[in-house]
Design an enzyme around this catalytic site. Structure first.
Site, PDB file in Angstrom:
ATOM      1  N   GLY A  23     -12.922  55.809 142.408  1.00 33.31           N
ATOM      2  CA  GLY A  23     -12.248  57.005 141.931  1.00 33.31           C
ATOM      3  C   GLY A  23     -10.746  56.823 141.893  1.00 33.31           C
ATOM      4  N   ARG A  27      -7.176  51.946 144.453  1.00 33.23           N
ATOM      5  CA  ARG A  27      -8.275  51.091 144.897  1.00 33.23           C
ATOM      6  C   ARG A  27      -8.663  50.112 143.795  1.00 33.23           C
ATOM      7  NH1 ARG A  27     -12.800  54.556 146.584  1.00 33.23           N
ATOM      8  NH2 ARG A  27     -11.383  55.124 148.257  1.00 33.23           N
ATOM      9  N   ARG A  46      -3.392  57.362 131.456  1.00 29.99           N
ATOM     10  CA  ARG A  46      -3.430  58.295 132.582  1.00 29.99           C
ATOM     11  C   ARG A  46      -3.411  57.572 133.929  1.00 29.99           C
ATOM     12  NH1 ARG A  46      -5.254  63.767 131.298  1.00 29.99           N
ATOM     13  NH2 ARG A  46      -5.413  63.963 129.024  1.00 29.99           N
ATOM     14  N   ARG A  90     -20.315  52.522 140.786  1.00 37.11           N
ATOM     15  CA  ARG A  90     -19.304  53.343 141.453  1.00 37.11           C
ATOM     16  C   ARG A  90     -19.097  52.801 142.855  1.00 37.11           C
ATOM     17  NH1 ARG A  90     -16.523  57.306 143.573  1.00 37.11           N
ATOM     18  NH2 ARG A  90     -17.409  58.666 145.183  1.00 37.11           N
ATOM     19  N   SER A  93     -15.819  56.574 148.194  1.00 37.07           N
ATOM     20  CA  SER A  93     -15.947  57.091 149.552  1.00 37.07           C
ATOM     21  C   SER A  93     -16.865  58.304 149.552  1.00 37.07           C
ATOM     22  CB  SER A  93     -14.573  57.471 150.108  1.00 37.07           C
ATOM     23  OG  SER A  93     -13.949  58.425 149.264  1.00 37.07           O
ATOM     24  N   GLU A 182     -20.399  63.307 148.003  1.00 35.59           N
ATOM     25  CA  GLU A 182     -19.337  62.706 147.190  1.00 35.59           C
ATOM     26  C   GLU A 182     -19.220  63.543 145.916  1.00 35.59           C
ATOM     27  OE1 GLU A 182     -20.252  60.153 144.215  1.00 35.59           O
ATOM     28  OE2 GLU A 182     -21.691  61.774 144.272  1.00 35.59           O
ATOM     29  N   ASP A 207     -15.466  59.761 156.229  1.00 29.62           N
ATOM     30  CA  ASP A 207     -15.335  60.834 157.207  1.00 29.62           C
ATOM     31  C   ASP A 207     -16.704  61.445 157.454  1.00 29.62           C
ATOM     32  OD1 ASP A 207     -15.183  63.696 155.418  1.00 29.62           O
ATOM     33  OD2 ASP A 207     -14.714  61.848 154.362  1.00 29.62           O
ATOM     34  N   ARG A 220      -8.623  54.261 153.137  1.00 32.18           N
ATOM     35  CA  ARG A 220      -9.598  54.460 152.053  1.00 32.18           C
ATOM     36  C   ARG A 220      -9.270  53.588 150.847  1.00 32.18           C
ATOM     37  NH1 ARG A 220     -11.258  60.833 152.258  1.00 32.18           N
ATOM     38  NH2 ARG A 220     -10.794  61.176 154.446  1.00 32.18           N
TER      39      ARG A 220
END
Length: 241
Positions: A23, A27, A46, A90, A93, A182, A207, A220
């Protein structure tokens, strides 16, 4: 539609058959710079940070999706329909909702429950159950086990809301044995099903919604290396199938 698309300026052929999709754009950048050989920025509309390089000699693209089903719905649809992408994994997290799952555990989303209305567009006369592609999932489980990792495999909940006033919290999903919450897998799985493609969610627990476990934002972005390597090994293995 034709390329470039409204959300992707890459040329045809610049995006690999398998795309890892976190996402977070940071990352995406981290995976490209720390794992891929000779990564090239192929899209940054973007700021999604899309890179193509190689892993174990196999072309792999990593590109962010942003947050939520509408965002991953846009990017995955364009990748599947315009760029010839066959597999989207995907890598994200999730928040655990079962007491025997903890921070940094790996969860593979066999199925994705959702409170989203994303399926409405397909005109289905009932309730569609979004699931991962079996071959992609089995390959990922095999790759994880080769690394000595035993992922938890089962249902996740793809939620439309990150914040809740308490009226639509995770308690009912927890009672149904859902492993974690998620925000993207269900939309990705539905697009893949509609288009005859493959999709999978490999998630790291960041978490816990019931226990006092929570990783900081920087962790993360950079510490989910086990998940990243499993996804990359899966991409390489799928190239041989």
């Amino acid at each position: 539609m034709s390329i470039p698309t409204p959300h992707n300026t890459a040329k045809y052929g610049e995006i690999a058959k398998t795309v890892l999709m976190p996402g977070d754009p940071l990352r995406s950048k981290f995976i490209a710079e720390n794992f891929l050989a000779d990564p090239v920025l192929v899209n940054n509309v973007r700021g999604v940070q899309g890179y193509t390089g190689t892993w174990k000699g196999v072309p792999v693209t990593v590109m962010a999706s942003g947050m939520g089903i509408p965002a991953i719905g846009i990017y995955s649809w364009e990748l599947y329909t315009e760029y010839g992408v066959e597999n989207i994994i995907r890598v994200g997290s999730a928040g655990a909702i079962q007491d025997d799952i903890h921070a940094m555990d790996i969860v593979i989303a066999q199925g994705a429950c959702t409170d989203s209305n994303f399926a409405h567009q397909f005109g289905l006369p009932g309730t569609f159950a979004p699931i991962a592609d079996y071959e992609l999932m089995k390959t990922a489980i095999d790759c994880a086990e080769k690394k000595g990792v035993s992922p938890r495999v089962g249902n996740v909940m793809s939620a439309d809301n990150f914040y809740s006033d308490g009226s639509d919290g995770p308690d009912p999903w927890r009672k149904m044995g859902v492993l974690a919450v998620e925000m993207e897998c269900a939309g990705l799985y539905m697009n893949a099903a509609r288009l005859g493609k493959r999709a999978l969610g490999i998630l790291t627990i960041s978490d816990h919604l019931y226990l006092n476990e929570n990783l900081p934002a920087e962790a993360r972005q950079t510490s989910f290396t086990q998940m990243m390597e499993i996804a990359l090994d899966t991409a390489a293995a799928m190239a041989e199938k």
